[in-house]
Design a protein around this motif. Sequence first.
Motif, PDB file in Angstrom:
ATOM      1  N   GLY A  88       0.781  -1.228   0.000  1.00 16.60           N
ATOM      2  CA  GLY A  88       0.000   0.000   0.000  1.00 16.60           C
ATOM      3  C   GLY A  88       0.813   1.280   0.000  1.00 16.60           C
ATOM      4  O   GLY A  88       0.263   2.369   0.074  1.00 16.60           O
ATOM      5  N   SER A  89       2.122   1.160  -0.077  1.00 10.40           N
ATOM      6  CA  SER A  89       2.993   2.339  -0.080  1.00 10.40           C
ATOM      7  C   SER A  89       3.803   2.385  -1.358  1.00 10.40           C
ATOM      8  O   SER A  89       3.913   1.396  -2.078  1.00 10.40           O
ATOM      9  N   ARG A  90       4.404   3.541  -1.611  1.00 12.50           N
ATOM     10  CA  ARG A  90       5.265   3.665  -2.782  1.00 12.50           C
ATOM     11  C   ARG A  90       6.639   3.044  -2.498  1.00 12.50           C
ATOM     12  O   ARG A  90       7.000   2.824  -1.334  1.00 12.50           O
ATOM     13  N   SER A  91       7.386   2.790  -3.535  1.00 12.64           N
ATOM     14  CA  SER A  91       8.740   2.253  -3.385  1.00 12.64           C
ATOM     15  C   SER A  91       9.635   3.306  -2.740  1.00 12.64           C
ATOM     16  O   SER A  91       9.502   4.499  -3.024  1.00 12.64           O
ATOM     17  N   ARG A  92      10.546   2.850  -1.910  1.00 14.35           N
ATOM     18  CA  ARG A  92      11.488   3.751  -1.224  1.00 14.35           C
ATOM     19  C   ARG A  92      12.863   3.091  -1.197  1.00 14.35           C
ATOM     20  O   ARG A  92      12.971   1.874  -1.259  1.00 14.35           O
ATOM     21  N   PRO A  93      13.886   3.923  -1.044  1.00 17.18           N
ATOM     22  CA  PRO A  93      15.229   3.338  -0.940  1.00 17.18           C
ATOM     23  C   PRO A  93      15.541   2.924   0.497  1.00 17.18           C
ATOM     24  O   PRO A  93      15.072   3.534   1.450  1.00 17.18           O
ATOM     25  N   LYS A  94      16.304   1.865   0.634  1.00 17.24           N
ATOM     26  CA  LYS A  94      16.900   1.542   1.927  1.00 17.24           C
ATOM     27  C   LYS A  94      18.399   1.524   1.697  1.00 17.24           C
ATOM     28  O   LYS A  94      18.879   1.335   0.572  1.00 17.24           O
ATOM     29  N   TYR A  95      19.145   1.728   2.741  1.00 15.87           N
ATOM     30  CA  TYR A  95      20.589   1.863   2.649  1.00 15.87           C
ATOM     31  C   TYR A  95      21.256   0.613   3.200  1.00 15.87           C
ATOM     32  O   TYR A  95      20.904   0.145   4.278  1.00 15.87           O
ATOM     33  N   VAL A  96      22.187   0.074   2.417  1.00 16.32           N
ATOM     34  CA  VAL A  96      22.917  -1.132   2.822  1.00 16.32           C
ATOM     35  C   VAL A  96      24.414  -0.852   2.740  1.00 16.32           C
ATOM     36  O   VAL A  96      24.876  -0.081   1.907  1.00 16.32           O
ATOM     37  N   ILE A  97      25.132  -1.488   3.609  1.00 11.03           N
ATOM     38  CA  ILE A  97      26.587  -1.310   3.666  1.00 11.03           C
ATOM     39  C   ILE A  97      27.245  -2.066   2.523  1.00 11.03           C
ATOM     40  O   ILE A  97      26.817  -3.162   2.169  1.00 11.03           O
ATOM     41  N   THR A  98      28.267  -1.486   1.940  1.00 13.68           N
ATOM     42  CA  THR A  98      29.033  -2.118   0.861  1.00 13.68           C
ATOM     43  C   THR A  98      30.326  -2.688   1.448  1.00 13.68           C
ATOM     44  O   THR A  98      30.673  -2.390   2.598  1.00 13.68           O
ATOM     45  N   PRO A  99      31.063  -3.462   0.671  1.00 11.74           N
ATOM     46  CA  PRO A  99      32.376  -3.919   1.164  1.00 11.74           C
ATOM     47  C   PRO A  99      33.291  -2.747   1.541  1.00 11.74           C
ATOM     48  O   PRO A  99      34.013  -2.816   2.537  1.00 11.74           O
ATOM     49  N   LYS A 100      33.245  -1.670   0.768  1.00 11.24           N
ATOM     50  CA  LYS A 100      34.049  -0.477   1.095  1.00 11.24           C
ATOM     51  C   LYS A 100      33.623   0.077   2.453  1.00 11.24           C
ATOM     52  O   LYS A 100      34.458   0.494   3.254  1.00 11.24           O
ATOM     53  N   GLY A 101      32.334   0.079   2.714  1.00 11.55           N
ATOM     54  CA  GLY A 101      31.839   0.531   4.014  1.00 11.55           C
ATOM     55  C   GLY A 101      32.239  -0.401   5.138  1.00 11.55           C
ATOM     56  O   GLY A 101      32.570   0.044   6.246  1.00 11.55           O
ATOM     57  N   MET A 102      32.230  -1.698   4.863  1.00  9.06           N
ATOM     58  CA  MET A 102      32.633  -2.671   5.885  1.00  9.06           C
ATOM     59  C   MET A 102      34.093  -2.479   6.291  1.00  9.06           C
ATOM     60  O   MET A 102      34.461  -2.754   7.438  1.00  9.06           O
ATOM     61  N   ASP A 103      34.903  -1.970   5.369  1.00 10.59           N
ATOM     62  CA  ASP A 103      36.303  -1.713   5.696  1.00 10.59           C
ATOM     63  C   ASP A 103      36.470  -0.584   6.714  1.00 10.59           C
ATOM     64  O   ASP A 103      37.554  -0.408   7.280  1.00 10.59           O
ATOM     65  N   LEU A 104      35.400   0.186   6.963  1.00  5.72           N
ATOM     66  CA  LEU A 104      35.441   1.224   7.995  1.00  5.72           C
ATOM     67  C   LEU A 104      35.104   0.691   9.382  1.00  5.72           C
ATOM     68  O   LEU A 104      35.259   1.399  10.379  1.00  5.72           O
ATOM     69  N   VAL A 105      34.642  -0.544   9.483  1.00  2.00           N
ATOM     70  CA  VAL A 105      34.257  -1.104  10.782  1.00  2.00           C
ATOM     71  C   VAL A 105      35.384  -1.001  11.806  1.00  2.00           C
ATOM     72  O   VAL A 105      35.142  -0.548  12.937  1.00  2.00           O
ATOM     73  N   PRO A 106      36.626  -1.366  11.504  1.00  6.27           N
ATOM     74  CA  PRO A 106      37.668  -1.247  12.539  1.00  6.27           C
ATOM     75  C   PRO A 106      37.847   0.182  13.051  1.00  6.27           C
ATOM     76  O   PRO A 106      38.078   0.391  14.241  1.00  6.27           O
ATOM     77  N   ALA A 107      37.728   1.172  12.161  1.00  8.52           N
ATOM     78  CA  ALA A 107      37.890   2.567  12.589  1.00  8.52           C
ATOM     79  C   ALA A 107      36.760   2.974  13.542  1.00  8.52           C
ATOM     80  O   ALA A 107      37.011   3.569  14.599  1.00  8.52           O
TER      81      ALA A 107
END
Length: 169
Positions: A88-107
Amino acid sequence: MDALSEVLQDTGTNPRLDRDTSNCSIARTLEIVGEKWTILILREVWYGSSRFGDFERVLGCPRNLLATRLRMLVEEGILATETYKEPGSRSRPKYVITPKGMDLVPAVMGLLQWGDRYRADPEGPAVLARHRECGAHVDVQIRCERGHPVQAKDIESVPGPAFRLRASE
């Protein structure tokens, strides 16, 4: 002593003080993630948030600023968008982490670890990081490429392939 050190010593140049810092990897990284809201968005992604409304609700970040930060994280390849649609709603974006983003986990985990040690509530940390498989506490450690644990006092900074001296004034 290596050849570069000999040349620098002969010219009276101090590589620590006279280096060109315009190509510093830390400064370039901070241009992307060095703002409070950006790091907090990444924290929320790792905690499981993926929708604009969720970020807005948890962070209390102004909508325009949140939209700008999310767009920048997508443009930088740290987050990606996927479409979702609730009935019943319109399509919307959701945000997912990429491998490049996962490389920021240690920081980010390093910031969490430091904050838990020096800035936590008197009652203790608000969130605990545990290994999903065994339940043990997770901490950030520095290791050399051969696997040895390394303390900060044992790290030396040496000129790399992009090292440059500052232009003479």
